[in-house]
Write an enzyme that holds these catalytic residues in place. Structure first.
Site, short mmCIF file in Angstrom:
data_model
loop_
_atom_site.label_atom_id
_atom_site.label_comp_id
_atom_site.label_asym_id
_atom_site.label_seq_id
_atom_site.Cartn_x
_atom_site.Cartn_y
_atom_site.Cartn_z
N SER A 1 0.83 -1.20 0.00
CA SER A 1 0.00 0.00 0.00
C SER A 1 0.87 1.27 0.00
O SER A 1 1.75 1.43 -0.84
CB SER A 1 -0.95 -0.05 1.20
OG SER A 1 -2.01 0.86 1.04
N ASP B 1 -5.85 -4.27 -1.76
CA ASP B 1 -4.75 -3.94 -0.84
C ASP B 1 -4.17 -5.18 -0.18
O ASP B 1 -4.89 -6.03 0.35
CB ASP B 1 -5.31 -2.99 0.23
CG ASP B 1 -4.22 -2.32 1.05
OD1 ASP B 1 -3.38 -3.04 1.62
OD2 ASP B 1 -4.22 -1.08 1.13
#
Length: 582
Positions: A344, A458
């Site tokens: 991320s 993610d």
């Protein structure tokens, strides 16, 4: 595989006497063992025995290096590790006896090897007379079984081969040898010195120094010998030129098990797609290195010799900009980073480090593209996500251009969660910005990335601190920075359903704490990996956890304060770690 006439049998007695496996064995017993042994040579790339063959002997590895590979039920072959001089090969099949009278794995010579063979009958007589040796072999087998498998191992012998016309392999080999010699004894061998020598000569040279560097030339026989004598083969190309501009040599490969690395020697900034083009020419390479200057060469040496350092950066929304402060502290402390990985926002910051950006460039780039421009400001009809993702994609593309991950000067990977397969997906090649977009696709906030039949979100859903992925790619120290593990959602409200909308509007400026939708989605996307993160922390050499409890995941305005918090905490962590060092 041939019988050996190079290693005189009288020298074998002294060799085995120094092995821990036979420590304490009485002279007559050891002499009897030596008389029972048959000496042989297995050339690099050749197979000693195959999986499921009859286990009829155990082998003592005198010189060289071998690899064990096991084919699973799905047909894939995985590495079980390597064997170095002083170890036994094939002992499991004999120790198991009637329980499993066949070979557990295939064993292949990674380079020219000298071995001593002990047949089953002689093995059983030895074990009856000297059970301590049986215990030592059993412990060795268990240590291999439970040890770290698949982790890169340090190399001792390196072959440097020109893979294209416009590259100076001899000059590079001399530079590589000098860099190795700075920390360990090293010798450079070329065709004029070593061509035509017997296997024992190479074994003697290897025993005399820590590292041997072989440099190839136009002689195909000598190039083949270089490959057979080495733990790893470095294929040199001009990284400033594409394959169509610098005619490559045909791929030379004598075994799938001998690792080949691509080395792009270049002086300019990376050109998008050049590394991928060279890897298509040499699809068997398992790693690549960019060498622009002496620092890159030192990094290559650390990676080869098991002394590299990896940096893993976690996700954590706006808290992730603390990574910039940590990186500044690491650089000021003189800590070299040889491999970068992240998830991320940690992946986005890590990509800047892997691209060799300065602290100033990272500071201004991330401020411009990810703070001032509000990349999460593109609301959309919430059928898939609250945001369309177009702004994030544009910002990533503007920051990193069309570079491939392979083009980055430092090795880099990022992770996403594959909702199709339900597993972590590691991005380590292909276009950079789409990989970063997948790694930061917070479920519900940003739409997933759909690629190759996979639904990617993610990486924090599965593993917010991908230390294990780093450990599989690097032998050495791992520094990890966790900016998301301590985040909590707190409330002082007791309810089971939402009040009417007009009451919610009235509470917008109240002091009561009700988490918002974005906060809930962000936290939900990280909570499943919290236990995984705690386990990963134990696999690090140094774990840095900046104190960010008062920083919300979406508080982009805290940019400068968060960077300073990361810097101060990292400085303290480095000072504490230095105080613990002997």
């Amino acid at each position: 595989m041939t019988a050996s006439a190079d290693n005189p049998r009288h020298g074998l007695l002294e060799t085995l006497a120094g092995w821990p496996l036979f420590a304490g064995m009485q002279g007559p017993a050891l002499a009897a063992l030596v008389e029972s042994l048959a000496l042989l040579v297995v050339h690099g790339g050749e197979m000693l025995f195959d999986q499921d063959e009859e286990a009829d002997a155990v082998y003592l590895l005198l010189h060289g290096r071998m690899a064990a590979l096991r084919q699973d039920a799905d047909g894939r072959r995985r590495s079980l590790g390597t064997m170095a001089p002083g170890e036994c090969v094939g002992e499991i099949g004999l120790i198991a006896g009637e329980i499993r009278p066949t070979r557990f794995a295939r064993v292949v010579a990674l380079r020219d090897c000298e071995l001593a063979r002990l047949g089953r009958a002689d093995f059983e007589r030895l074990m009856a007379a000297w059970p301590q040796a049986m215990l030592g072999m059993a412990r060795l087998a268990l240590r291999r079984f439970y040890g770290t498998r698949g982790r890169p191992e340090a190399v001792h012998c390196v072959a440097v081969l020109p893979a294209a016309q416009g590259v100076d392999a001899v000059g590079f080999a001399h530079r590589l040898s000098a860099t190795l010699a700075a920390t360990a004894s090293t010798e450079l061998l070329d065709a004029g010195l070593a061509a035509g020598q017997p296997t024992s000569w190479f074994s003697e040279r290897e025993a005399a120094v820590d590292h041997l560097v072989y440099v190839g030339n136009e002689d195909r026989d000598w190039r083949t010998r270089c490959i057979r004598q080495s733990d790893v083969v470095l294929l040199l190309v001009d990284g400033d030129r594409a394959p169509e501009d610098d005619p490559p040599r045909p791929p030379e490969r004598i075994s799938e098990e001998i690792p080949h690395h691509l080395v792009l020697v270049r002086a300019q900034a990376p050109r998008a797609g050049v590394c991928a083009a060279w890897r298509r020419v040499y699809p068997h390479v398992t790693a690549h290195h960019h060498v622009r200057h002496d620092e890159d060469l030192c990094s290559l040496v650390r990676r080869l010799t098991g002394r590299a350092r990896g940096l893993v950066l976690s996700g954590g929304g706006a808290r992730g900009f603390a990574h910039l402060g940590v990186i500044r502290a690491l650089r000021e402390a003189g800590m070299d980073i040889d491999h970068v990985g992240g998830n991320s926002i940690g992946a986005i910051v890590g990509a800047g480090l892997a691209a060799d950006w300065s602290d100033a460039r990272m500071l201004e780039t991330y401020r411009e593209h990810f703070v001032l421009s509000n990349p999460l400001g593109d609301w959309t009809l919430p059928l898939v996500a609250l945001r369309s993702g177009r702004r994030v994609s544009r910002r990533l593309r503007a920051a990193f251009g069309e570079l491939d991950i392979d083009d980055l000067p430092r090795p880099f990977f990022c992770v996403s969660s594959d909702l199709t397969a339900g597993m972590l997906h590691v991005h380590e090649d292909g276009p950079l910005w789409p990989a970063l977009r997948a790694s930061s696709a917070i479920p519900g906030v940003l739409p997933p990335v759909l690629s190759g039949g996979r639904v990617l979100v993610d990486g924090g859903v599965i593993d917010n601190l991908p230390v294990q992925a780093m450990g599989a790619r690097l032998s050495g120290d791992i520094v990890a920075v966790d900016v998301g593990g301590s985040y909590r959602l707190d409330t002082d409200i007791e309810e089971t359903e939402l009040p009417p909308w007009w009451r919610l509007l009235g509470e917008l400026f109240a002091t009561r704490r009700r988490p918002g939708l974005k906060q809930i989605l962000l936290r939900a996307g990280m909570v499943n990996s919290e236990a995984t993160t705690q386990r990963r922390q134990k696999q690090t050499t140094l774990l840095i956890k900046p104190a960010l409890d008062d920083v919300e995941l979406l508080d982009w305005r805290a940019y400068d304060r968060v960077i300073e918090l990361g810097y101060v905490h990292a400085c303290r962590a480095l000072e504490a770690a230095a105080g613990k060092s002997p």
